[in-house]
Every structure is written in C-alpha cells, then in structure tokens.
Design an enzyme around this catalytic site. Structure first.
Site, PDB file in Angstrom:
ATOM      1  CG  ASP A 137      -1.964  -1.090   1.180  1.00 42.00           C
ATOM      2  OD1 ASP A 137      -2.515  -1.333   0.094  1.00 42.00           O
ATOM      3  OD2 ASP A 137      -2.203  -1.721   2.222  1.00 42.00           O
ATOM      4  N   GLY A 180      -6.419  -1.756  -1.355  1.00 44.75           N
ATOM      5  CA  GLY A 180      -6.216  -0.484  -0.661  1.00 44.75           C
ATOM      6  C   GLY A 180      -7.488  -0.051   0.034  1.00 44.75           C
ATOM      7  NE  ARG A 286      -2.118  -8.759   0.828  1.00 45.81           N
ATOM      8  CZ  ARG A 286      -1.657  -7.757   1.581  1.00 45.81           C
ATOM      9  NH1 ARG A 286      -0.356  -7.552   1.660  1.00 45.81           N
ATOM     10  NH2 ARG A 286      -2.479  -6.974   2.229  1.00 45.81           N
TER      11      ARG A 286
END
Length: 359
Positions: A137, A180, A286
């Site tokens: 993030d 996010g 990720r």
C-alpha cells in the site's frame, strides 16, 4: 557472537525474502562467523510462543527473486496486544522474555503499519528493534517508498493493461478493483500506469454523477469503452459525510454488493444503461516474484539495517527519503498512515491528462 532475530509480520508481499537476504548478507559481511540469525516463525506469534529456528547462510541463497516469506507470517493486531491469549499469556511480556532468553542483540521487524506499532512498543520495553517498511500500500509514514509496492503496481497495472483489449472489443465499461482499504497509492499509480480513464481512491470521495458524466463524455467523443481503477476503500461523497457509526449501520442495513466496485458498477449500469464488468485481481497483487526495483530497494534496506546494528542504532525504521536510504524514529511513525494528498502534484498532473477522480 552477535545474535540477531528477524520476523515478518502482517500481510505478505513480494520482497520479504529479498529484504531478509539483504539483512543477512550485510551481517555476514560485517561479522563473518561471529553472528547467528534467529528467524521467528509466523511473525510476532513466533516470539510470543518461542517458535523459532536458527538460520544458516544457505537459507539466504537463491531467495532474491522468491516472493512470499520463508518464515511465514501472521497478523497480531496491535489493539489486542495487551489482551492475554486464550491461556492467559501476556503477549508483550512473553515476547520480551523470548528476546532475553535467546540473548538477542537486536530484532529486525519486516512489517507494515500495525507491525511497526508493535515494533515501537517492544522498543519502548527496552528491546533493540529495527523496522523495515513492508506493504504493497506504500502507506507507511516516514518513508517515501515501501518494498512490495512497486511489484504490486506492476501486477495491478498489468491487469488494467489486459482489460483494455476486451473492453475495446465489446465496447464495455470495466472496473478493476485494486487493493487499498484506507489509502489509494496503489490504485493511483496502477491507474495512471494502466491508462485508466477514471481513478477512485479513499482520499477523494467520489460523486457518482461526475463518474457517469466522464463516461458519457468519452462515449460522445467516440470512445467505445471506459476503464475505472477503483480502490477497495473508495467512498462516495454521501458516505464520506457520515460518521463512522452511521456509516457502519448503513452498510449493515444495505449490504447488497460484495464490494464498492460492484456497487459502482450497478449505479453506472442503472444511470447509463451501459454494460459494466468488474475484475478483481485480489491477492495476485501480493504474489509472485519481486520486480527489479523492489529487489534493489530490499537489498539496500537490508544492508542498512545490518549497518545500523553494527553502529548500535535502534528504535528506528530504515526508510527511503529522496531516493536515499535513511532512518526515522519508530516513535514518530507508529500509528500514522501516509495518505495521498488530494492536492498533490501527481493528482493535478493526472487530471491534466484527462483522468477523472469523481470529484
């Protein structure tokens, strides 16, 4: 003999292994055979329950390009840190005990905001702690860049890139939901890099009428499709005006859509009669190997952590400022998030090239 502990805490990302490699190689260069590295399994849980292993130099070979974390990770929410576990164990006292029992000289914590709050707490308890900024993030206070961010930008951008051809072929509106919840850096960068027409982030509450007008303007200009990059935490101006309790009640009563992206899709479809599709890259953002930028960044951060250990400098976050590796006191960054400033140059520049933010 120096004894250094390390752990990875919170959500995973692509460059955790690369960063641990940087720390280890730096320590081996400085101390040679006179250093022992102890890896705690599954984050702070490993410290709480003394679940660890003695690392060997071979453990740090061949992992520069490997995503995830070889030590495993878990979430130990800071707000529950002072609550005893199910067996009545004091978590903080247990971590301090483990540190003392193993006679550690320092602890390296690779983590994001919550993990670094705990790192600061351990520092206040008298432990020698060094933090390293991990999060896709890029919302960690005190550093310009976190490792994992650029790799996630590459993946989210690729998702938007790949949507372009099918969106153009069918003349559809596509929404790509980017990770996010609280901060929009990842959506902002991926949206610009991927050529999104509309970018919606938590820091800039959107007006759905402004969004639909932007789509209509593209239609009138002969554009067959529109692409929206929408953060998980994007919020309408109407909802942003509500208090936290009011918003929670509203969501509980009207929980119809799995996420805000699907809610926006339904509103666009209703207002314009457009065919709207939602794509969610999810945890692929990720995963996979770290990009070259993150490999370089992680190596530099890890090496600096080793140097700080040698100099006896603790209670700090190894950070990036103006492209140089620096350090920031943990007590200054604990509990703070680095938000996107709606008035930032990057927002102004994005608007100048025609990107709509729904405001």
């Amino acid at each position: 003999m120096k004894r250094i502990g390390m752990l990875t805490s919170g959500g995973d990302c692509q460059a955790l292994n690369a960063t641990m490699r940087g720390i280890a190689k730096g320590l081996y260069t400085i101390y040679g055979d006179e250093v022992e590295i102890i890896g705690f399994e599954d984050g702070y849980r490993g410290m709480i329950y003394a679940d660890y292993r003695i690392m060997q130099p071979s453990d740090f070979s061949g992992i520069l390009t490997v995503g995830g974390t070889m030590l495993g990770t878990s979430r130990t929410p800071f707000k529950y840190l002072d609550e005893p576990d199910e067996n009545g164990l004091d978590k903080v006292a247990s971590m301090v005990h483990t540190y003392r029992k193993l006679k550690l000289d320092a602890l390296c914590v690779l983590g994001g905001n919550g993990s670094l709050k705990t790192a600061n707490r351990l520092s206040q308890e008298g432990l020698n702690v060094i933090g390293l900024p991990k999060t896709i993030d890029n919302d960690t206070w005190g550093t310009d860049m976190t490792f994992g961010f650029q790799s996630a930008v590459d993946i989210a951008s690729k998702a938007i890139d790949d949507i372009h051809t099918t969106a153009a072929s069918h003349g559809r509106v596509f929404i790509v939901e980017v990770m996010g919840h609280k901060v929009g850096w990842l959506t902002l960068y991926a949206g610009i890099a991927g050529g999104a027409d509309i970018i919606l982030i938590p820091e800039i509450p959107y007006d759905i009428d402004k969004v639909t007008k932007a789509i209509e303007a593209r239609n009138k200009a002969g554009k067959r499709f529109s692409i929206l990059a929408v953060a998980e935490g994007a919020i309408s101006k109407e909802n942003a005006a509500l208090g936290k309790k009011e918003l929670k009640k509203k969501k509980e009563k009207g929980l119809v859509y799995p996420s805000v992206a699907y809610e926006i899709a339904a509103e666009i479809s209703e207002k314009l009669g457009s065919e709207v599709r939602v794509t969610v890259p999810g945890h692929t953002q990720r995963g996979g190997e770290p990009c070259p930028y993150d490999r370089v960044l992680s190596t530099r951060l890890g090496a600096e952590a080793a140097r700080l250990i040698e100099k006896g400098v603790f209670g700090v976050l190894v950070s990036v400022k103006n492209q140089e590796i620096s350090k920031t006191p943990l007590e200054e960054i604990a509990g703070k998030l680095k938000y996107v400033d709606p008035k930032a140059d990057i927002i102004r520049e994005a608007k100048l090239v025609g990107i709509c933010f729904g405001d």
